[in-house]
Design a protein around this motif. Structure first.
Motif, PDB file in Angstrom:
ATOM      1  N   LEU A 114       0.826  -1.206   0.000  1.00 37.27           N
ATOM      2  CA  LEU A 114       0.000   0.000   0.000  1.00 37.27           C
ATOM      3  C   LEU A 114       0.864   1.263   0.000  1.00 37.27           C
ATOM      4  O   LEU A 114       0.556   2.258  -0.683  1.00 37.27           O
ATOM      5  CB  LEU A 114      -0.919  -0.012   1.221  1.00 37.27           C
ATOM      6  CG  LEU A 114      -1.860   1.191   1.378  1.00 37.27           C
ATOM      7  CD1 LEU A 114      -2.793   1.301   0.170  1.00 37.27           C
ATOM      8  CD2 LEU A 114      -2.654   1.085   2.674  1.00 37.27           C
ATOM      9  N   LEU A 117       2.073   1.783  -3.467  1.00 36.23           N
ATOM     10  CA  LEU A 117       1.009   2.322  -4.312  1.00 36.23           C
ATOM     11  C   LEU A 117       0.830   3.820  -4.087  1.00 36.23           C
ATOM     12  O   LEU A 117       0.770   4.623  -5.041  1.00 36.23           O
ATOM     13  CB  LEU A 117      -0.301   1.572  -4.026  1.00 36.23           C
ATOM     14  CG  LEU A 117      -1.561   2.115  -4.707  1.00 36.23           C
ATOM     15  CD1 LEU A 117      -1.438   2.035  -6.216  1.00 36.23           C
ATOM     16  CD2 LEU A 117      -2.790   1.347  -4.229  1.00 36.23           C
ATOM     17  N   ALA A 148      -3.852   4.277 -11.269  1.00 39.29           N
ATOM     18  CA  ALA A 148      -4.250   4.066  -9.873  1.00 39.29           C
ATOM     19  C   ALA A 148      -5.254   2.928  -9.749  1.00 39.29           C
ATOM     20  O   ALA A 148      -5.179   2.107  -8.820  1.00 39.29           O
ATOM     21  CB  ALA A 148      -4.830   5.354  -9.299  1.00 39.29           C
ATOM     22  N   SER A 149      -6.188   2.850 -10.686  1.00 41.58           N
ATOM     23  CA  SER A 149      -7.204   1.787 -10.616  1.00 41.58           C
ATOM     24  C   SER A 149      -6.578   0.415 -10.810  1.00 41.58           C
ATOM     25  O   SER A 149      -6.862  -0.540 -10.059  1.00 41.58           O
ATOM     26  CB  SER A 149      -8.274   2.027 -11.683  1.00 41.58           C
ATOM     27  OG  SER A 149      -8.902   3.281 -11.489  1.00 41.58           O
ATOM     28  N   ALA A 152      -4.411  -0.469  -7.778  1.00 36.68           N
ATOM     29  CA  ALA A 152      -5.234  -0.835  -6.622  1.00 36.68           C
ATOM     30  C   ALA A 152      -5.816  -2.237  -6.789  1.00 36.68           C
ATOM     31  O   ALA A 152      -5.876  -3.027  -5.829  1.00 36.68           O
ATOM     32  CB  ALA A 152      -6.351   0.189  -6.431  1.00 36.68           C
TER      33      ALA A 152
END
Length: 395
Positions: A114, A117, A148-149, A152
């Motif tokens: 995370l 990211l 980002a999508s 994730a």
């Protein structure tokens, strides 16, 4: 090299192959579509593509390397040429980013993934203000949203995959633990079975001693009083020993054990055992040359060894011919059970029969060997005719 070591090596090789392919794709794209200088494309592209492979063993170093190179690489693009391609994230760089996030989440936990990211997206957000003339705000925003999508989603997949791998590892450890416990239980049951059989033999001998000592005064009326008193003392000691033996047997008996009412098997029962095996469909040849001067404990051991050897042959080589030989020498009883291999074997799993047979033979002062002999399997055992007379330390 074992399969357990080969699998991680293959995965590392596959990862590096993917990294090389990604690098071979990213460098030409950065040069041709984005107008990046050749030295910068090679150097920065190497950092972006190598970070996922480096993350396997050095995750923080890999994360720092990726953030620096992925931040600098878009800034080296030519504004005139980069406006016709996705920017600041090119497709190969996006794939490297997704791969890094997945590897970090699977191998090092979701927290570090995370962080990667968030830091990666924050680094990419600083590129458009530094180079506003490269492309429109809408195109840049769309590129960042897509990146980002996908990243994730990769993080979610990595977390789920890590949980699945962790659960699989725990199940494997639990299966190994259960198998070890099963192994210990079966071995303890076999040892208890041997002890019960030896108890029966010893108790029978003690009973004979007690009866002979108690009836000595009647079988030999002329014995002096001192001899009669000595025999009575021997009989009392034998009765006490029998009581101790019964208490030992009470410890050995388990709740789920049913006392055997049939006599213990001996050498005279080996032919019937072989015949039963033949009726099961096996080709068994028996050669037995024995006499009567053999202790009961030795006979029980020989019978159990032949029984277990036949069971192993039927389990692991059901189509093979089996040869059983039992013979007596001056001091020992020899047992040979040989079977040819079958192809393919019906089963590759086994219990603890070989270890139980080895312990049974060693307990009586004999020895047992089992292994490949030529093109087949051979069990060879030597049991003393009178185990009580075996030398100390015999094995």
């Amino acid at each position: 090299m074992s399969a357990a070591r080969e699998r991680p090596s293959r995965r590392i090789v596959a990862l590096w192959a993917l990294v090389v392919a990604l690098y071979a794709t990213l460098v030409p794209i950065q040069i041709a579509l984005y107008g990046v200088a050749v030295p910068a494309a090679f150097l920065l592209g190497a950092g972006v593509c190598a970070a996922p492979a480096l993350a396997v063993h050095r995750p923080r170093t890999a994360l720092a390397l990726f953030l620096v190179t992925a931040f600098v690489l878009p800034l080296t693009a030519s504004p005139a040429r980069a406006s016709f391609a996705p920017w600041p994230w090119s497709v190969p760089a996006l794939i490297a980013f997704v791969l890094l996030v997945v590897i970090l989440s699977v191998l090092h936990g979701w927290r570090l993934s995370l962080i990667a990211l968030l830091l990666g997206m924050m680094a990419s957000l600083t590129a458009p203000p530094l180079m506003p003339s490269v492309t429109s705000a809408d195109a840049t925003g769309a590129d960042l949203i897509v990146t980002a999508s996908i990243a994730a989603g990769a993080l979610l997949v990595g977390v789920l995959l890590a949980g699945r791998l962790r659960l699989g590892a725990e199940l494997s450890r639990e299966r190994e633990h259960v198998a070890q416990e099963q192994s210990r239980r079966e071995l303890a049951e076999e040892r208890t079975r041997i002890a019960r059989e030896l108890h029966d033999v010893v108790a029978h001998s003690m009973s004979l001693i007690q009866v002979q000592a108690s009836t000595a005064r009647y079988r030999a009326p002329g014995l002096p009083d001192e001899a009669v008193a000595e025999f009575e003392s021997i009989a009392a000691s034998a009765r006490g020993a029998l009581g101790e033996m019964r208490r030992i047997l009470g410890v050995l008996r388990t709740e789920d054990h049913t006392a055997e009412l049939a006599p213990q098997r001996g050498l005279d029962d080996v032919p019937a055992l072989v015949e039963t095996t033949r009726r099961a469909g096996a080709a068994v040849e028996l050669t037995q040359d024995v006499d009567d001067d053999i202790a009961v404990a030795a006979q029980i051991a020989v019978y159990r060894i032949v029984q277990e050897s036949l069971s192993n042959a039927l389990r692991h080589a059901p189509d093979s011919a089996i040869v059983v030989s039992v013979s007596t020498g001056a001091e020992d009883v020899s047992v040979l059970v040989r079977n040819a291999p079958a192809a393919p074997p019906a089963s590759t799993s086994g219990g603890h029969g070989l270890r139980g047979m080895t312990e049974r033979a060693a307990l009586l002062g004999g020895e047992l060997r089992a292994g490949v002999d030529g093109n087949g399997w051979l069990v060879s055992a030597r049991i003393p005719r009178h185990p009580a007379d075996a030398p100390e330390g015999a094995s």
